[in-house]
Design a protein around this motif. Structure first.
Motif, PDB file in Angstrom:
ATOM      1  N   PRO A  40     -21.333   8.039 -89.850  1.00  0.00           N
ATOM      2  CA  PRO A  40     -22.783   8.210 -89.725  1.00  0.00           C
ATOM      3  C   PRO A  40     -23.215   8.495 -88.290  1.00  0.00           C
ATOM      4  O   PRO A  40     -22.666   7.917 -87.344  1.00  0.00           O
ATOM      5  N   ILE A  41     -24.172   9.386 -88.147  1.00  0.00           N
ATOM      6  CA  ILE A  41     -24.861   9.554 -86.875  1.00  0.00           C
ATOM      7  C   ILE A  41     -26.362   9.628 -87.154  1.00  0.00           C
ATOM      8  O   ILE A  41     -26.771   9.834 -88.301  1.00  0.00           O
ATOM      9  N   GLU A  42     -27.161   9.467 -86.111  1.00  0.00           N
ATOM     10  CA  GLU A  42     -28.602   9.687 -86.202  1.00  0.00           C
ATOM     11  C   GLU A  42     -29.040  10.453 -84.967  1.00  0.00           C
ATOM     12  O   GLU A  42     -28.478  10.275 -83.878  1.00  0.00           O
ATOM     13  N   THR A  43     -30.028  11.319 -85.154  1.00  0.00           N
ATOM     14  CA  THR A  43     -30.602  12.065 -84.033  1.00  0.00           C
ATOM     15  C   THR A  43     -32.105  11.806 -83.999  1.00  0.00           C
ATOM     16  O   THR A  43     -32.679  11.348 -84.995  1.00  0.00           O
ATOM     17  N   VAL A 111     -23.250  17.930 -81.377  1.00  0.00           N
ATOM     18  CA  VAL A 111     -21.824  18.236 -81.185  1.00  0.00           C
ATOM     19  C   VAL A 111     -21.593  18.828 -79.804  1.00  0.00           C
ATOM     20  O   VAL A 111     -20.643  18.444 -79.090  1.00  0.00           O
ATOM     21  N   VAL A 112     -22.451  19.762 -79.401  1.00  0.00           N
ATOM     22  CA  VAL A 112     -22.290  20.400 -78.095  1.00  0.00           C
ATOM     23  C   VAL A 112     -22.520  19.386 -76.973  1.00  0.00           C
ATOM     24  O   VAL A 112     -21.748  19.322 -76.005  1.00  0.00           O
ATOM     25  N   GLN A 113     -23.562  18.573 -77.127  1.00  0.00           N
ATOM     26  CA  GLN A 113     -23.906  17.617 -76.073  1.00  0.00           C
ATOM     27  C   GLN A 113     -22.859  16.514 -75.926  1.00  0.00           C
ATOM     28  O   GLN A 113     -22.604  16.021 -74.833  1.00  0.00           O
ATOM     29  N   LEU A 334     -21.328  26.584 -77.358  1.00  0.00           N
ATOM     30  CA  LEU A 334     -19.963  26.178 -77.712  1.00  0.00           C
ATOM     31  C   LEU A 334     -19.437  27.123 -78.785  1.00  0.00           C
ATOM     32  O   LEU A 334     -19.800  27.026 -79.959  1.00  0.00           O
ATOM     33  N   LYS A 335     -18.602  28.065 -78.389  1.00  0.00           N
ATOM     34  CA  LYS A 335     -18.144  29.128 -79.280  1.00  0.00           C
ATOM     35  C   LYS A 335     -16.957  28.679 -80.142  1.00  0.00           C
ATOM     36  O   LYS A 335     -16.242  27.748 -79.818  1.00  0.00           O
TER      37      LYS A 335
END
Length: 453
Positions: A40-43, A111-113, A334-335
């Motif tokens: 689990p994550i939250e933003t 994901v990028v951060q 992020l490629k």
């Protein structure tokens, strides 16, 4: 006289019963997400505007709720800009944040951060509200929950196989038999457009084809012709209008149609792998179906596309969907971070379960037993007993006011509380079953036994 308070259109208050039912669905989803290894994550509820804007197309951007800057939000605006009435230019100066439109773009930003902290492949699930300035209608709200599961950092098609199984396991536990999981592949749609000579009109072609079940074959052909797709192309695409058979038979028909398209054949091989393995592993209750007209999310899906339909006979749109995206994190620099994900439509699933009467009665069970209030002489002993019952995970409460007994009974009945304790004397409890009317005297151990079973 003060006006009656209200809430914005497209939003809802939820009663205790409704919250219990929603939590029931969410708890089942959460259990299966975690069984499949999703974390689990939250933003945040709101993001910087530049994180969201430009990621959903022009129509999607219009549906994003913007948040005015704190304090004097006109501070950065010149007088001539106010007179110009250019809302797009003005919005960027008075609103630097916005409520999230979905969970996918915030996930890509996450994901990028946090890429240095994440172990890839990264399997995440997220259950949080999102907001859209849409026109409210049945099953469509301005504030609603999304329940997403995604994997990033893996190109393996086993992820698609597993996501189909995840859909099946959740809907099976919810008792939703006959859910259809429709699957297609963006590469197949590109291949079809290529072989009929309409690659430059891929979006027009797929949007029209997607309407086959709504406007029929003639309607689709008419729309395609209006969009500049030739009569010759329509002759080549004719097999799609009567596209029936088993999944394997449909794949063989597609192979014949797309034999000259490398892109199309690659899509067929991906579909064949996913479908063959899902079929061999087996599904509990869901039905897998290849639908070549399925064309959702073409702006960012690059491989498999999913859409989930409620059981036949239920008037409801899709209750889930998703697909493979090869470079979603590329929008943040992020490629080459491939991912695939699915989403469950919590509100629509709720409506379907309600219509089919599939919520268990125990979902809305609240307090199991209430101790009547006969005054201070028994109040302390009642509270001691309630304390012990709660340690046994039995939902118990005390009526706080020494009101008339009849009023206390009616309160218990309206709350759907099954048992009341009428009296405590010599270590025994006078227990009444409100449903059956049975009244007995029991010890504490016997009381626990009756309430637990």
């Amino acid at each position: 006289m003060a006006s009656k308070p209200s809430i914005p259109k497209g939003t809802r208050d939820f009663s205790p019963v409704e919250v219990s039912k929603r939590n029931y669905i969410i708890s089942i989803m959460r259990t299966h997400f975690e069984n499949y290894g999703y974390q689990p994550i939250e933003t945040p509820s709101f993001e910087n505007s530049d994180t969201l804007m430009g990621k959903y197309g022009e129509e999607g951007d219009r549906l994003i709720f913007k948040i005015l800057n704190s304090g004097d939000y006109l501070d950065k605006v010149l007088t001539e800009e106010l007179q110009d009435i250019n809302y797009k230019k003005l919005t960027t100066k008075i609103s630097e944040k916005a409520l999230r439109y979905d969970l996918t773009v915030p996930f890509a930003r996450y994901v990028v951060q946090h890429q240095s902290e994440i172990e890839f492949p990264f399997k995440r699930y997220q259950i949080q509200p999102v907001w859209r300035a849409d026109r409210p209608q049945k099953g469509r709200f301005r504030e609603f929950y999304q329940c997403d599961a995604d994997v990033v950092g893996s190109n393996s098609l086993w992820q698609e196989v597993e996501l189909v199984q995840l859909y099946d396991s959740v809907f099976a536990e919810l008792g939703l038999n006959g859910v259809t999981i429709k699957i297609n592949n963006r590469k197949i749609l590109s291949g079809i457009a290529e072989v009929i000579g309409a690659s430059d009109k891929l979006i027009d072609f797929t949007v029209a084809l997607d309407k086959l079940d709504k406007i029929g074959e003639d309607g689709v052909k008419k729309e395609m012709l209006e969009k500049g797709i030739s009569e010759e192309a329509l002759v080549k695409v004719q097999p799609l209008f009567n596209f029936t058979g088993t999944i394997q038979e449909k794949i063989e028909k597609l192979s014949a149609l797309l034999s000259s398209s490398d892109e199309g054949m690659k899509g067929i091989e991906e579909l064949r792998f996913i479908c063959d393995n899902v079929i061999q592993l087996g599904l509990q209750k869901a039905i897998l179906d290849l639908d070549v007209t399925l064309a959702r999310g073409l702006n960012y899906y690059t491989g498999a596309i999913f859409e989930v339909l409620a059981p036949a006979g239920v008037a409801m749109g899709s209750i889930g969907g998703g697909g493979r995206y090869d470079d979603l994190t590329g929008i943040f620099g992020l490629k080459n971070m491939s991912g695939v994900g699915i989403s469950f439509g919590l509100d629509r699933i709720y409506l379907v379960l309600e219509e089919l009467n599939l919520f268990p009665e125990t979902v809305t069970t609240s307090t199991k037993i209430m101790f009547l209030n006969f005054g201070e002489s028994q109040a302390f002993e009642a509270m001691q007993t309630i304390q012990k019952l709660r340690t046994q995970n039995i939902k118990a409460e005390f009526y706080p006011d020494p009101a008339k007994i009849d009023k206390q009974f009616k309160h218990a009945e309206r709350r759907n509380i099954s048992f009341v304790v009428k009296e405590i004397a010599n270590g025994l409890f006078t227990l009444k079953n409100i449903v059956s009317g049975e009244q007995t005297q029991v010890s504490f151990e016997e009381l626990v036994g009756k309430l637990k079973y």
